[in-house]
Design a protein around this motif. Structure first.
Motif, PDB file in Angstrom:
ATOM      1  N   LEU A 148       5.345   1.742  -5.694  1.00 15.84           N
ATOM      2  CA  LEU A 148       4.829   2.993  -5.175  1.00 15.84           C
ATOM      3  C   LEU A 148       3.659   3.343  -6.108  1.00 15.84           C
ATOM      4  O   LEU A 148       2.584   3.507  -5.586  1.00 15.84           O
ATOM      5  CB  LEU A 148       5.824   4.287  -5.225  1.00 15.84           C
ATOM      6  CG  LEU A 148       5.250   5.657  -5.064  1.00 15.84           C
ATOM      7  CD1 LEU A 148       4.853   5.857  -3.572  1.00 15.84           C
ATOM      8  CD2 LEU A 148       6.092   6.777  -5.572  1.00 15.84           C
ATOM      9  N   VAL A 149       3.887   3.262  -7.356  1.00 18.58           N
ATOM     10  CA  VAL A 149       2.694   3.070  -8.272  1.00 18.58           C
ATOM     11  C   VAL A 149       1.377   1.981  -7.833  1.00 18.58           C
ATOM     12  O   VAL A 149       0.367   2.597  -7.732  1.00 18.58           O
ATOM     13  CB  VAL A 149       3.055   3.173  -9.823  1.00 18.58           C
ATOM     14  CG1 VAL A 149       2.001   2.795 -10.634  1.00 18.58           C
ATOM     15  CG2 VAL A 149       3.733   4.252 -10.115  1.00 18.58           C
ATOM     16  N   LEU A 179      -3.677   0.605  -5.557  1.00 15.09           N
ATOM     17  CA  LEU A 179      -4.187  -0.163  -4.481  1.00 15.09           C
ATOM     18  C   LEU A 179      -5.520   0.827  -3.568  1.00 15.09           C
ATOM     19  O   LEU A 179      -6.469   0.291  -3.241  1.00 15.09           O
ATOM     20  CB  LEU A 179      -3.517  -1.101  -3.572  1.00 15.09           C
ATOM     21  CG  LEU A 179      -2.835  -2.247  -4.371  1.00 15.09           C
ATOM     22  CD1 LEU A 179      -1.865  -2.905  -3.623  1.00 15.09           C
ATOM     23  CD2 LEU A 179      -3.964  -3.244  -4.880  1.00 15.09           C
ATOM     24  N   VAL A 180      -4.800   1.948  -3.148  1.00 15.13           N
ATOM     25  CA  VAL A 180      -5.594   2.765  -2.239  1.00 15.13           C
ATOM     26  C   VAL A 180      -6.877   3.105  -3.065  1.00 15.13           C
ATOM     27  O   VAL A 180      -7.930   3.141  -2.531  1.00 15.13           O
ATOM     28  CB  VAL A 180      -4.709   3.760  -1.892  1.00 15.13           C
ATOM     29  CG1 VAL A 180      -5.761   4.980  -1.142  1.00 15.13           C
ATOM     30  CG2 VAL A 180      -3.688   3.557  -0.952  1.00 15.13           C
ATOM     31  N   PRO A 229      -8.898  -3.123  -2.690  1.00 10.56           N
ATOM     32  CA  PRO A 229      -9.220  -4.542  -2.821  1.00 10.56           C
ATOM     33  C   PRO A 229      -9.367  -5.117  -1.513  1.00 10.56           C
ATOM     34  O   PRO A 229      -8.981  -4.484  -0.339  1.00 10.56           O
ATOM     35  CB  PRO A 229      -7.918  -5.199  -3.509  1.00 10.56           C
ATOM     36  CG  PRO A 229      -6.895  -4.292  -3.065  1.00 10.56           C
ATOM     37  CD  PRO A 229      -7.661  -2.699  -2.863  1.00 10.56           C
ATOM     38  N   PRO A 230      -9.689  -6.243  -1.433  1.00  7.63           N
ATOM     39  CA  PRO A 230      -9.837  -7.184  -0.189  1.00  7.63           C
ATOM     40  C   PRO A 230      -8.303  -7.325   0.436  1.00  7.63           C
ATOM     41  O   PRO A 230      -7.439  -7.510  -0.328  1.00  7.63           O
ATOM     42  CB  PRO A 230     -10.195  -8.553  -0.321  1.00  7.63           C
ATOM     43  CG  PRO A 230     -10.527  -8.728  -1.846  1.00  7.63           C
ATOM     44  CD  PRO A 230     -10.220  -7.252  -2.273  1.00  7.63           C
ATOM     45  N   LEU A 231      -8.173  -7.223   1.638  1.00  7.86           N
ATOM     46  CA  LEU A 231      -6.771  -7.299   2.387  1.00  7.86           C
ATOM     47  C   LEU A 231      -5.629  -6.173   1.982  1.00  7.86           C
ATOM     48  O   LEU A 231      -4.656  -6.397   1.703  1.00  7.86           O
ATOM     49  CB  LEU A 231      -6.034  -8.858   2.011  1.00  7.86           C
ATOM     50  CG  LEU A 231      -6.589 -10.159   2.492  1.00  7.86           C
ATOM     51  CD1 LEU A 231      -6.091 -11.229   1.910  1.00  7.86           C
ATOM     52  CD2 LEU A 231      -6.864 -10.094   4.029  1.00  7.86           C
ATOM     53  N   LEU A 232      -6.422  -4.850   1.734  1.00  9.56           N
ATOM     54  CA  LEU A 232      -5.741  -3.838   1.285  1.00  9.56           C
ATOM     55  C   LEU A 232      -4.612  -3.731   2.478  1.00  9.56           C
ATOM     56  O   LEU A 232      -3.434  -3.232   1.896  1.00  9.56           O
ATOM     57  CB  LEU A 232      -6.663  -2.593   1.469  1.00  9.56           C
ATOM     58  CG  LEU A 232      -5.837  -1.122   1.123  1.00  9.56           C
ATOM     59  CD1 LEU A 232      -5.299  -1.440  -0.405  1.00  9.56           C
ATOM     60  CD2 LEU A 232      -7.051  -0.321   1.464  1.00  9.56           C
ATOM     61  N   TRP A 233      -4.730  -3.829   3.655  1.00 12.65           N
ATOM     62  CA  TRP A 233      -3.550  -3.709   4.554  1.00 12.65           C
ATOM     63  C   TRP A 233      -2.241  -4.532   4.496  1.00 12.65           C
ATOM     64  O   TRP A 233      -1.134  -4.043   4.363  1.00 12.65           O
ATOM     65  CB  TRP A 233      -4.066  -3.955   6.096  1.00 12.65           C
ATOM     66  CG  TRP A 233      -4.553  -5.153   6.220  1.00 12.65           C
ATOM     67  CD1 TRP A 233      -5.706  -5.803   6.030  1.00 12.65           C
ATOM     68  CD2 TRP A 233      -3.735  -6.353   6.797  1.00 12.65           C
ATOM     69  NE1 TRP A 233      -5.755  -6.939   6.449  1.00 12.65           N
ATOM     70  CE2 TRP A 233      -4.430  -7.485   6.743  1.00 12.65           C
ATOM     71  CE3 TRP A 233      -2.417  -6.599   6.976  1.00 12.65           C
ATOM     72  CZ2 TRP A 233      -4.243  -8.747   7.163  1.00 12.65           C
ATOM     73  CZ3 TRP A 233      -2.006  -7.753   7.419  1.00 12.65           C
ATOM     74  CH2 TRP A 233      -3.236  -9.040   7.539  1.00 12.65           C
ATOM     75  N   SER A 270       1.005  -2.981   3.178  1.00 12.33           N
ATOM     76  CA  SER A 270       2.189  -3.325   3.819  1.00 12.33           C
ATOM     77  C   SER A 270       3.558  -3.932   2.957  1.00 12.33           C
ATOM     78  O   SER A 270       4.536  -3.506   3.081  1.00 12.33           O
ATOM     79  CB  SER A 270       2.105  -4.574   4.974  1.00 12.33           C
ATOM     80  OG  SER A 270       0.996  -3.799   5.756  1.00 12.33           O
ATOM     81  N   LEU A 271       3.134  -4.841   1.924  1.00 16.15           N
ATOM     82  CA  LEU A 271       4.156  -5.416   1.012  1.00 16.15           C
ATOM     83  C   LEU A 271       4.713  -4.320   0.353  1.00 16.15           C
ATOM     84  O   LEU A 271       6.038  -4.247   0.027  1.00 16.15           O
ATOM     85  CB  LEU A 271       3.434  -6.575   0.323  1.00 16.15           C
ATOM     86  CG  LEU A 271       3.108  -8.012   0.946  1.00 16.15           C
ATOM     87  CD1 LEU A 271       2.625  -8.669  -0.005  1.00 16.15           C
ATOM     88  CD2 LEU A 271       4.371  -8.478   1.567  1.00 16.15           C
ATOM     89  N   CYS A 272       3.863  -3.510  -0.249  1.00 15.49           N
ATOM     90  CA  CYS A 272       4.383  -2.302  -1.141  1.00 15.49           C
ATOM     91  C   CYS A 272       5.291  -1.499  -0.368  1.00 15.49           C
ATOM     92  O   CYS A 272       6.337  -0.941  -0.638  1.00 15.49           O
ATOM     93  CB  CYS A 272       3.384  -1.735  -1.787  1.00 15.49           C
ATOM     94  SG  CYS A 272       2.584  -2.479  -2.916  1.00 15.49           S
TER      95      CYS A 272
END
Length: 119
Positions: A41-42, A47-48, A52-56, A60-62
């Motif tokens: 969660l943190v 990341l939001v 960073p690049p490939l944020l999606w 998704s992994l988080c």
């Protein structure tokens, strides 16, 4: 005259762990897994903000971690030792497999009785 049996030591290596030890290890495993969920969660929030690049992909992994880890944590926390019928079947299988060895074998190699508190 009765023939005297050779002394065979009783080993407790097959004894199950105490209920307190089992509960403690399950609680510790649950806390570790839920800490990993909190870290997901943190990291997702950071990341939001950073974008960073490939944020999606990272989000998704988080998200998958935040959804799957609690489910797995509950399953593992409620998991107990094997059921008695499986332990009994395993014990019977071992006793059928073992034959009585000659008396000249050292004590470690002789079949030994197992003390089980649940019997």
């Amino acid at each position: 005259m009765v023939k005297r049996q050779a002394y065979q030591p009783i080993l407790i290596t097959d004894a199950s762990r105490s209920q307190h030890d089992q509960l403690r290890s399950r609680q510790l495993r649950y806390i570790v897994m839920m800490s990993i969920r909190a870290a997901c969660l943190v990291v997702g929030a950071i990341l939001v903000g950073v974008k960073p690049p490939l944020l999606w992909l990272w989000l998704s992994l988080c998200g998958v971690g935040m959804v799957l880890i609690p489910w797995l944590a509950v399953l593992l926390a409620n998991d107990g030792p094997p059921k008695e019928k499986y332990r009994l079947a395993n014990r019977l299988h071992r006793s059928q497999r073992d034959e009585t060895p000659p008396r000249s074998l050292p004590a470690e190699e002789r079949p030994h009785p197992v003390i089980d508190a649940e019997q």
